[in-house]
Design a protein around this motif. Structure first.
Motif, mmCIF file in Angstrom:
data_model
loop_
_atom_site.group_PDB
_atom_site.id
_atom_site.type_symbol
_atom_site.label_atom_id
_atom_site.label_comp_id
_atom_site.label_asym_id
_atom_site.label_seq_id
_atom_site.Cartn_x
_atom_site.Cartn_y
_atom_site.Cartn_z
ATOM 1 N N TYR A 148 44.441 35.033 41.906
ATOM 2 C CA TYR A 148 43.071 34.625 41.506
ATOM 3 C C TYR A 148 42.419 35.705 40.895
ATOM 4 O O TYR A 148 41.222 35.730 40.556
ATOM 5 N N ALA A 149 43.299 36.476 40.485
ATOM 6 C CA ALA A 149 42.833 37.967 39.710
ATOM 7 C C ALA A 149 42.445 37.576 38.203
ATOM 8 O O ALA A 149 41.527 38.078 37.778
ATOM 9 N N ASP A 150 43.048 36.402 37.686
ATOM 10 C CA ASP A 150 42.568 35.941 36.579
ATOM 11 C C ASP A 150 42.338 34.403 36.757
ATOM 12 O O ASP A 150 42.658 33.846 37.506
ATOM 13 N N GLY A 151 42.206 33.746 35.360
ATOM 14 C CA GLY A 151 42.251 32.240 35.343
ATOM 15 C C GLY A 151 40.691 31.851 35.756
ATOM 16 O O GLY A 151 39.703 32.622 35.725
ATOM 17 N N TRP A 160 45.231 42.991 40.169
ATOM 18 C CA TRP A 160 43.912 43.615 40.048
ATOM 19 C C TRP A 160 44.012 45.027 39.351
ATOM 20 O O TRP A 160 43.118 45.627 39.716
ATOM 21 N N ASP A 161 44.978 45.133 38.791
ATOM 22 C CA ASP A 161 44.911 46.591 37.912
ATOM 23 C C ASP A 161 44.496 46.452 36.588
ATOM 24 O O ASP A 161 44.467 47.617 35.802
ATOM 25 N N ALA A 162 43.773 45.454 35.862
ATOM 26 C CA ALA A 162 43.292 45.473 34.930
ATOM 27 C C ALA A 162 43.997 46.172 33.710
ATOM 28 O O ALA A 162 43.247 47.142 33.293
ATOM 29 N N GLN A 211 33.742 42.022 39.569
ATOM 30 C CA GLN A 211 32.811 41.046 39.811
ATOM 31 C C GLN A 211 33.361 39.880 40.328
ATOM 32 O O GLN A 211 32.685 39.299 41.367
ATOM 33 N N ARG A 212 34.521 39.567 39.904
ATOM 34 C CA ARG A 212 35.199 38.266 40.663
ATOM 35 C C ARG A 212 35.474 38.473 41.909
ATOM 36 O O ARG A 212 35.346 37.771 42.862
ATOM 37 N N LEU A 213 36.055 39.666 42.488
ATOM 38 C CA LEU A 213 36.356 40.038 43.821
ATOM 39 C C LEU A 213 35.139 39.936 44.525
ATOM 40 O O LEU A 213 34.938 39.520 45.844
ATOM 41 N N ALA A 214 34.024 40.694 44.035
ATOM 42 C CA ALA A 214 32.868 40.855 44.795
ATOM 43 C C ALA A 214 32.143 39.408 45.304
ATOM 44 O O ALA A 214 31.885 38.993 46.169
ATOM 45 N N ARG A 215 32.392 38.708 44.194
ATOM 46 C CA ARG A 215 31.939 37.096 44.376
ATOM 47 C C ARG A 215 32.789 36.276 45.279
ATOM 48 O O ARG A 215 32.203 35.459 46.201
#
Length: 326
Positions: free
Chosen positions: A89-92, A131-133, A145-149
């Motif tokens: 769920y780190a992308d998509g 999650w390593d961007a 931002q995604r993880l915070a949400r």
């Protein structure tokens, strides 16, 4: 356009309880990895019954199909945690990721879990989510931002459910923005860094010196990170640090040394990633906790009580005094 991270702070804070959820101390044994956790539990149950840990952490996306397993965990006298793999769920779709976070929280509560651990790491291979961007700062900001949400969604769904973050034990493995969402001021309640000290892919075993050196390196690196990236209580050797150890390719004394550092520690994973020495170390730590309590330094306390050399190393004589043999 996504809102800046600063704009999330008040939203997340609104879902934080007045006091962060707290869980009791103990030894946490993870069950499951690739198969359905029900399959892993059936294989691991005799070993878990032998260890008698304080907590069993089921590695699963929690659902009603896990209820019989959760009930069986409690029948052995263990508390229940749930761990989910969140790399996919780190992308998509971010909306799908947030929906999944809500579902994880609902599922964990329905099973009676006291903590939900999110396992987020670097991508396991090129082209895989993580999650390593890898593309740079802009992607790091989006992932943060995604993880915070996602964390905000869990808080909204289950405000009293404790939340853990399990990832690499060296802060350089993920971008600071991601760490700030995971373990910063509005991040998880507990930090489960993976102090995986196996020396390589061969048969060599991790030693006491090796595991303690790795943890000291981790401690020094985290000490250089500002509290806006990792709260002080989540740093190594602090109140909400939960060292996560391997249950394979370690000398018994080496695995015990990791667990002996904290009142709350965890191990990965039965039955898929464990061996006889790893299980013996878990039996030893569980027995030490029952006999001398959860405070760090259990090995030396027990050795002193038994008239052994109090060197803090769980060797053959110490194991024998606990009724255990290699």
């Amino acid at each position: 356009m996504t809102a800046p991270l600063d704009g999330l702070a008040s939203t997340i804070a609104a879902h934080l309880p007045a006091a962060r959820p707290t869980v009791a101390h103990g030894l946490v044994v993870t069950v499951g990895e690739i198969p359905a956790v029900q399959v892993s539990w059936a294989r691991a149950r005799p070993t878990v019954a032998l260890i008698r840990p304080d907590v069993v952490m089921l590695h699963t996306g929690p659902g009603q199909e896990d209820r019989p397993t959760a009930d069986d965990v409690r029948s052995l006298g263990a508390r229940l945690w749930v761990q989910v793999g969140c790399n996919p769920y780190a992308d998509g779709s971010e909306a799908a990721a947030i929906d999944r976070a809500h579902a994880w929280a609902r599922g964990a509560v329905a099973l009676g879990a006291e903590l939900l651990s999110l396992n987020g790491e670097m991508a396991s291979a090129p082209g895989r989510p993580g999650w390593d961007a890898p593309s740079g700062p802009a992607e790091a900001t989006d992932e943060a931002q995604r993880l915070a949400r996602m964390l905000a969604a869990i808080r909204a769904e289950a405000p009293t459910l404790a939340v853990g973050w399990s990832s690499h034990d060296m802060p350089g493995r993920l971008p600071r923005a991601v760490w700030a969402s995971a373990v910063g001021p509005d991040g998880a309640d507990y930090h489960l860094p993976q102090h995986y000290a196996r020396p390589g892919a061969g048969p060599e075993l991790a030693t006491v010196r090796g595991v303690l050196a790795r943890i000291e390196t981790s401690r020094a690196k985290w000490a250089a990170v500002p509290v806006t990236v990792c709260r002080a209580e989540l740093m190594p050797h602090r109140a909400r640090w939960v060292p996560y150890a391997q249950a394979h390719h370690h000398e018994v004394a080496a695995a015990c040394a990791i667990h002996d550092l904290a009142p709350l520690s965890a191990s990965w994973t039965l039955p898929e990633a464990s061996d006889a020495l790893g299980v013996l170390a878990l039996r030893a730590d569980a027995e030490l906790r029952r006999r001398v309590g959860h405070a760090p330094g259990r090995v030396a306390r027990w050795q002193t009580m038994r008239g052994l050399v109090a060197d803090g190393v769980c060797g053959v004589k110490t194991l024998a005094s606990l009724g255990l043999t290699i």
